[in-house]
Motif scaffolding. Structure first.
Motif, PDB file in Angstrom:
ATOM      1  N   MET A   1      48.002  94.797  45.042  1.00 39.62           N
ATOM      2  CA  MET A   1      46.870  94.109  44.416  1.00 39.62           C
ATOM      3  C   MET A   1      45.903  93.571  45.464  1.00 39.62           C
ATOM      4  O   MET A   1      44.692  93.589  45.265  1.00 39.62           O
ATOM      5  N   ALA A   2      46.464  93.104  46.576  1.00 38.12           N
ATOM      6  CA  ALA A   2      45.614  92.578  47.638  1.00 38.12           C
ATOM      7  C   ALA A   2      44.722  93.678  48.206  1.00 38.12           C
ATOM      8  O   ALA A   2      43.527  93.443  48.492  1.00 38.12           O
ATOM      9  N   ASP A   3      45.282  94.882  48.347  1.00 37.77           N
ATOM     10  CA  ASP A   3      44.487  96.013  48.847  1.00 37.77           C
ATOM     11  C   ASP A   3      43.347  96.343  47.889  1.00 37.77           C
ATOM     12  O   ASP A   3      42.206  96.589  48.301  1.00 37.77           O
ATOM     13  N   VAL A   4      43.657  96.359  46.587  1.00 34.43           N
ATOM     14  CA  VAL A   4      42.626  96.661  45.580  1.00 34.43           C
ATOM     15  C   VAL A   4      41.555  95.579  45.578  1.00 34.43           C
ATOM     16  O   VAL A   4      40.352  95.873  45.545  1.00 34.43           O
ATOM     17  N   ALA A   5      41.980  94.313  45.641  1.00 36.28           N
ATOM     18  CA  ALA A   5      41.031  93.203  45.623  1.00 36.28           C
ATOM     19  C   ALA A   5      40.098  93.263  46.838  1.00 36.28           C
ATOM     20  O   ALA A   5      38.883  93.069  46.716  1.00 36.28           O
ATOM     21  N   ARG A   6      40.658  93.542  47.998  1.00 33.16           N
ATOM     22  CA  ARG A   6      39.858  93.616  49.221  1.00 33.16           C
ATOM     23  C   ARG A   6      38.838  94.757  49.131  1.00 33.16           C
ATOM     24  O   ARG A   6      37.672  94.603  49.465  1.00 33.16           O
ATOM     25  N   GLU A   7      39.275  95.914  48.638  1.00 33.19           N
ATOM     26  CA  GLU A   7      38.385  97.063  48.543  1.00 33.19           C
ATOM     27  C   GLU A   7      37.292  96.851  47.505  1.00 33.19           C
ATOM     28  O   GLU A   7      36.139  97.280  47.687  1.00 33.19           O
ATOM     29  N   ALA A   8      37.644  96.152  46.410  1.00 33.02           N
ATOM     30  CA  ALA A   8      36.674  95.948  45.319  1.00 33.02           C
ATOM     31  C   ALA A   8      35.813  94.708  45.530  1.00 33.02           C
ATOM     32  O   ALA A   8      34.827  94.506  44.800  1.00 33.02           O
ATOM     33  N   GLY A   9      36.196  93.877  46.479  1.00 36.32           N
ATOM     34  CA  GLY A   9      35.435  92.651  46.723  1.00 36.32           C
ATOM     35  C   GLY A   9      35.625  91.609  45.650  1.00 36.32           C
ATOM     36  O   GLY A   9      34.700  90.849  45.319  1.00 36.32           O
ATOM     37  N   VAL A  10      36.830  91.563  45.077  1.00 38.99           N
ATOM     38  CA  VAL A  10      37.127  90.565  44.046  1.00 38.99           C
ATOM     39  C   VAL A  10      38.411  89.848  44.421  1.00 38.99           C
ATOM     40  O   VAL A  10      39.059  90.179  45.418  1.00 38.99           O
ATOM     41  N   SER A  11      38.794  88.863  43.623  1.00 35.57           N
ATOM     42  CA  SER A  11      40.021  88.126  43.898  1.00 35.57           C
ATOM     43  C   SER A  11      41.239  88.891  43.393  1.00 35.57           C
ATOM     44  O   SER A  11      41.132  89.759  42.511  1.00 35.57           O
ATOM     45  N   VAL A  12      42.412  88.539  43.932  1.00 32.47           N
ATOM     46  CA  VAL A  12      43.663  89.129  43.451  1.00 32.47           C
ATOM     47  C   VAL A  12      43.878  88.778  41.989  1.00 32.47           C
ATOM     48  O   VAL A  12      44.384  89.592  41.207  1.00 32.47           O
ATOM     49  N   ALA A  13      43.458  87.560  41.591  1.00 32.18           N
ATOM     50  CA  ALA A  13      43.595  87.138  40.200  1.00 32.18           C
ATOM     51  C   ALA A  13      42.809  88.054  39.268  1.00 32.18           C
ATOM     52  O   ALA A  13      43.264  88.392  38.167  1.00 32.18           O
ATOM     53  N   THR A  14      41.621  88.479  39.714  1.00 34.29           N
ATOM     54  CA  THR A  14      40.806  89.387  38.895  1.00 34.29           C
ATOM     55  C   THR A  14      41.499  90.734  38.756  1.00 34.29           C
ATOM     56  O   THR A  14      41.537  91.328  37.669  1.00 34.29           O
ATOM     57  N   VAL A  15      42.054  91.244  39.855  1.00 38.26           N
ATOM     58  CA  VAL A  15      42.784  92.513  39.784  1.00 38.26           C
ATOM     59  C   VAL A  15      43.965  92.378  38.833  1.00 38.26           C
ATOM     60  O   VAL A  15      44.254  93.288  38.036  1.00 38.26           O
ATOM     61  N   SER A  16      44.657  91.244  38.875  1.00 37.27           N
ATOM     62  CA  SER A  16      45.793  91.013  37.988  1.00 37.27           C
ATOM     63  C   SER A  16      45.361  91.060  36.524  1.00 37.27           C
ATOM     64  O   SER A  16      46.054  91.639  35.682  1.00 37.27           O
ATOM     65  N   LYS A  17      44.208  90.467  36.240  1.00 32.47           N
ATOM     66  CA  LYS A  17      43.704  90.507  34.860  1.00 32.47           C
ATOM     67  C   LYS A  17      43.422  91.934  34.415  1.00 32.47           C
ATOM     68  O   LYS A  17      43.726  92.331  33.292  1.00 32.47           O
ATOM     69  N   VAL A  18      42.829  92.723  35.306  1.00 36.87           N
ATOM     70  CA  VAL A  18      42.513  94.114  34.966  1.00 36.87           C
ATOM     71  C   VAL A  18      43.794  94.907  34.727  1.00 36.87           C
ATOM     72  O   VAL A  18      43.930  95.632  33.728  1.00 36.87           O
ATOM     73  N   VAL A  19      44.743  94.778  35.651  1.00 38.07           N
ATOM     74  CA  VAL A  19      45.983  95.553  35.562  1.00 38.07           C
ATOM     75  C   VAL A  19      46.769  95.211  34.304  1.00 38.07           C
ATOM     76  O   VAL A  19      47.371  96.083  33.667  1.00 38.07           O
ATOM     77  N   ASN A  20      46.733  93.946  33.913  1.00 38.60           N
ATOM     78  CA  ASN A  20      47.525  93.499  32.777  1.00 38.60           C
ATOM     79  C   ASN A  20      46.728  93.422  31.475  1.00 38.60           C
ATOM     80  O   ASN A  20      47.249  92.972  30.454  1.00 38.60           O
ATOM     81  N   GLY A  21      45.454  93.885  31.525  1.00 36.81           N
ATOM     82  CA  GLY A  21      44.661  93.960  30.307  1.00 36.81           C
ATOM     83  C   GLY A  21      44.284  92.613  29.725  1.00 36.81           C
ATOM     84  O   GLY A  21      44.133  92.482  28.503  1.00 36.81           O
ATOM     85  N   ARG A  22      44.092  91.610  30.580  1.00 39.40           N
ATOM     86  CA  ARG A  22      43.742  90.284  30.067  1.00 39.40           C
ATOM     87  C   ARG A  22      42.224  90.107  30.023  1.00 39.40           C
ATOM     88  O   ARG A  22      41.469  90.825  30.688  1.00 39.40           O
ATOM     89  N   TYR A  23      41.792  89.128  29.239  1.00 35.58           N
ATOM     90  CA  TYR A  23      40.363  88.863  29.073  1.00 35.58           C
ATOM     91  C   TYR A  23      39.798  88.143  30.301  1.00 35.58           C
ATOM     92  O   TYR A  23      40.520  87.684  31.167  1.00 35.58           O
ATOM     93  N   GLY A  24      38.460  88.026  30.326  1.00 35.83           N
ATOM     94  CA  GLY A  24      37.803  87.263  31.378  1.00 35.83           C
ATOM     95  C   GLY A  24      37.256  88.100  32.508  1.00 35.83           C
ATOM     96  O   GLY A  24      36.961  87.556  33.580  1.00 35.83           O
ATOM     97  N   VAL A  25      37.097  89.413  32.303  1.00 38.14           N
ATOM     98  CA  VAL A  25      36.556  90.289  33.336  1.00 38.14           C
ATOM     99  C   VAL A  25      35.387  91.060  32.737  1.00 38.14           C
ATOM    100  O   VAL A  25      35.507  91.657  31.667  1.00 38.14           O
TER     101      VAL A  25
END
Length: 325
Positions: A1-25
């Motif tokens: 997740m840290a690798d994805v967050a760094r590449e996308a320029g977002v937080s790890v928390a945001t990547v977690s929301k995307v991966v787990n299908g949660r709202y707020g993105v």
């Protein structure tokens, strides 16, 4: 997740929301993160996924070893899994002659790696082991307290023996499988029943244990073929021991089928590639695997398989290793 967050320029928390299908993105951020996930080939761990959802969406196929029989079953499972939404893991503990191998495998994998299991030729399976749905394929002791799938071993053996009898053979040897396996016992019983129906007495000295493996079949095959009153035909309990019998015959200067007729059981791919191609009784191996998979998926959905114990028919595959006397 840290690798994805760094590449996308977002937080790890945001990547977690995307991966787990949660709202707020936002849609734009969602698209960006998903693009990076695709580029990096990111996949969350099965262990972490199971801790979050208690499901991995993975079905395991547990085998004692990878050999022709289990490999053909795996092909059937793989073809049937299709759009079920489940993924497949094939696992072998590498203990083909160890009683209880499936218990250790289920304890190791159940819950954290797989949601359910197809266990191929188990020595014993307790429905309570691992706490996951289990379907047993060709269990050593026959039908258990879990759903099972196998082929009609008895009828297949009857047909093999009747075929040799119809060609005029009376001095027929049976190279049996492992005595502790129900499939081997049923094939020997089918051989004996067919001989009895034809009024032909079984010469007990021609019934020897081949053990379902090429290496264990070699010595008994050689013993049969070097005796002065050798059989005119051999019904081997599986293809691997039948093929080894043909190899032994060749080493002794005996031609198949001119000097010896041989028939096997299973119809693994090696049987068609033998020299000459082996006449055999075909188990519907891919269909057995596919049936076990469908039963397991139904169980995961909360249904009870009907019937609980499935026996699929066998068929004769006539090739070039048998001739009329």
């Amino acid at each position: 997740m840290a690798d994805v967050a760094r590449e996308a320029g977002v937080s790890v928390a945001t990547v977690s929301k995307v991966v787990n299908g949660r709202y707020g993105v936002s849609q734009a951020t969602l698209a960006k993160v998903m693009g990076v996930i695709a580029d990096l080939g990111y996949e969350g761990s099965l262990g972490a996924r199971s801790l979050r959802s208690l499901r991995t969406n993975v079905i395991g196929v547990l085998v004692a070893e990878f050999e022709p029989f289990s490999t053909e079953l795996l092909k059937g499972v793989s073809e049937a899994i299709g759009d079920t939404g489940y993924e497949l893991i094939a696992y072998s503990g590498g203990h083909h002659d160890t009683v209880g191998w499936e218990r250790r495998s289920l304890v190791r994998l159940a819950g954290s790696v797989i949601d359910a299991a197809i266990v191929v030729t188990p020595t014993i399976v307790d429905a309570s082991i691992g706490g996951i749905p289990v379907v047993a394929v060709d269990p050593h002791t026959g039908p258990l307290d879990v759903p099972t799938v196998d082929a009609d071993n008895h009828t297949g053996a009857v047909h093999a023996t009747e075929y040799l009898l119809s060609l005029g053979h009376r001095r027929i040897a049976h190279l049996s499988g492992r005595p502790d396996l129900e499939s081997a016992r049923l094939r020997e019983r089918g051989f004996r029943d067919a001989m009895a129906r034809a009024g032909v007495e079984v010469d007990e000295s021609l019934v020897v244990v081949g053990g379902f493996r090429a290496e264990s079949a070699e010595a008994p095959a050689r013993e049969l073929l070097t005796r002065p009153d050798r059989p005119t035909a051999v019904f081997a309990a599986n293809d691997l021991s039948a093929i080894r019998t043909m190899e032994v015959a060749d080493s002794l200067g005996l031609a198949v089928p001119a000097d010896l007729s041989v028939i096997g059981f299973d119809n693994v791919p090696e049987s068609a590639l033998a020299t000459p191609p082996l006449t055999t009784i075909a188990q519907p191996l891919k269909a057995i695997g596919a049936t076990a998979l469908r039963m397991l998926v139904a169980m995961l959905a909360g249904a009870t398989p009907d019937p609980v114990h499935v026996h699929l028919p066998t068929t004769m595959v006539e090739r070039a290793t048998c001739r009329a006397l």
